[in-house]
Enzyme design. Structure first.
Site, short mmCIF file in Angstrom:
data_model
loop_
_atom_site.label_atom_id
_atom_site.label_comp_id
_atom_site.label_asym_id
_atom_site.label_seq_id
_atom_site.Cartn_x
_atom_site.Cartn_y
_atom_site.Cartn_z
CG ASN A 1 -20.13 41.12 60.60
OD1 ASN A 1 -20.58 41.92 61.21
ND2 ASN A 1 -18.90 41.70 59.53
CE LYS B 1 -17.92 44.79 58.85
NZ LYS B 1 -17.40 45.39 58.17
CG HIS C 1 -16.05 39.54 57.73
ND1 HIS C 1 -15.13 40.37 57.62
CD2 HIS C 1 -17.08 40.41 57.82
CE1 HIS C 1 -16.06 41.69 57.14
NE2 HIS C 1 -17.02 41.26 56.89
CD GLU D 1 -14.10 44.26 58.81
OE1 GLU D 1 -14.75 43.40 59.94
OE2 GLU D 1 -14.25 44.91 57.89
CD GLU E 1 -18.84 41.41 53.32
OE1 GLU E 1 -20.21 41.36 54.31
OE2 GLU E 1 -18.45 40.83 54.53
N GLY F 1 -17.03 48.77 54.20
CA GLY F 1 -17.01 50.21 55.31
C GLY F 1 -16.23 51.76 54.59
CB SER G 1 -20.55 50.60 50.51
OG SER G 1 -19.28 51.00 51.23
P1 13P Z 1 -20.33 47.88 55.42
O1 13P Z 1 -21.61 47.13 54.92
O2 13P Z 1 -20.18 48.55 56.27
O3 13P Z 1 -19.11 47.97 54.45
O4 13P Z 1 -18.94 46.37 55.39
C1 13P Z 1 -19.38 45.17 55.03
C2 13P Z 1 -19.04 44.17 55.49
O5 13P Z 1 -18.04 44.04 55.83
C3 13P Z 1 -20.32 42.84 56.38
O6 13P Z 1 -19.41 42.09 56.83
#
Ligand code: 13P
Length: 229
Positions: free
Chosen positions: A6, A8, A88, A90, A157, A163, A193
């Site tokens: 992803n 983002k 997601h 976010e 997640e 992150g 992560s």
């Molecule tokens: P990270 O791998 O940066 O922790 O992000 C995970 C994520 O949100 C994938 O959708």
């Protein structure tokens, strides 16, 4: 295993093309039973060579119309996109997507035959409140979602692991995926992560059928290393 990247709000159209060209070499030597999915930003949606599925990180549940700033089915169809990320954290947290909105999106893209990578995950205060709180929170994120949809993939997640560099412990992943398995027969991804240093350990956990990777997938060599490990 499913390896999903992803991006983002990272990478441009041109850097995504360079990434995909390099990834094609990895794809040529990946295990045939493994699947690789890439979710670039909307501006880089396109057709790319190789045994890879390109998906949208988001779209509005409409064919086309007056929804300023969004993309719909028509914009995805141009590039043969039939896979989408929905739910997601976010988008839930930063963009204020409610469970109702997420469920509407799910229903629309299901109706249109999309493969849906449906994301769920609890915040830290819920994790700290204990297993029952986690269960209640995660199951509430299934409200209005057809868990028997044949093109469903669920990605767990935990928000506190996204992150942060701090992945969930193997025991936490095993327990949570075990809990999810009581409700789901679809592939289950873990995200938060994931990186080359922990991919082997995470991949070996029961009920983990793949990973959804953010930061560590932005660099094609790092993502390739995970796929080929
Ligand atoms: P990270 O791998 O940066 O922790 O992000 C995970 C994520 O949100 C994938 O959708």
């Amino acid at each position: 295993m499913i390896f999903a990247a992803n991006f983002k709000t990272n990478h441009t159209r041109s850097s995504t093309r360079a990434y995909m060209e390099q990834l094609a070499q990895t794809l040529a030597s990946k295990r045939p039973e493994d699947r690789v999915l890439v979710f670039p930003p909307a501006t880089a949606l396109d057709r790319y060579d190789g045994d890879v599925t390109i998906g949208a990180q988001n779209a509005y549940p409409v064919h086309k119309g007056a929804v300023t700033g969004e993309i719909g089915l028509e914009q995805l169809e141009e590039f043969g996109i039939k896979t989408i990320l929905i739910g997601h954290s976010e988008r839930r947290e930063l963009l204020g997507e409610s469970q109702e909105t997420v469920a509407k999106k799910f229903a629309f893209f299901k109706e249109n035959g999309f493969e849906i990578v449906y994301c769920i995950g609890e915040p830290l205060e819920v994790r700290e409140a204990g297993d029952d709180a986690v269960k209640t929170y995660l199951f509430a994120e299934f409200e209005g979602i057809d868990l028997s949809y044949e093109k469903l993939i669920v990605a767990y997640e935990p928000i506190w692991a996204i992150g942060t560099g701090r992945s969930a412990e193997s025991e936490e992943i095993a327990a949570t995926h075990g809990l999810l398995r009581t409700k789901l027969s679809c592939p289950l991804l873990y995200g938060g992560s994931v990186k080359p240093a922990n991919i082997s350990e995470i991949a070996a956990i029961g009920n983990v059928d793949g990973v959804l990777v953010g930061s560590a997938a932005l660099d094609v060599e790092s993502f390739s290393e995970m796929i080929l490990k």
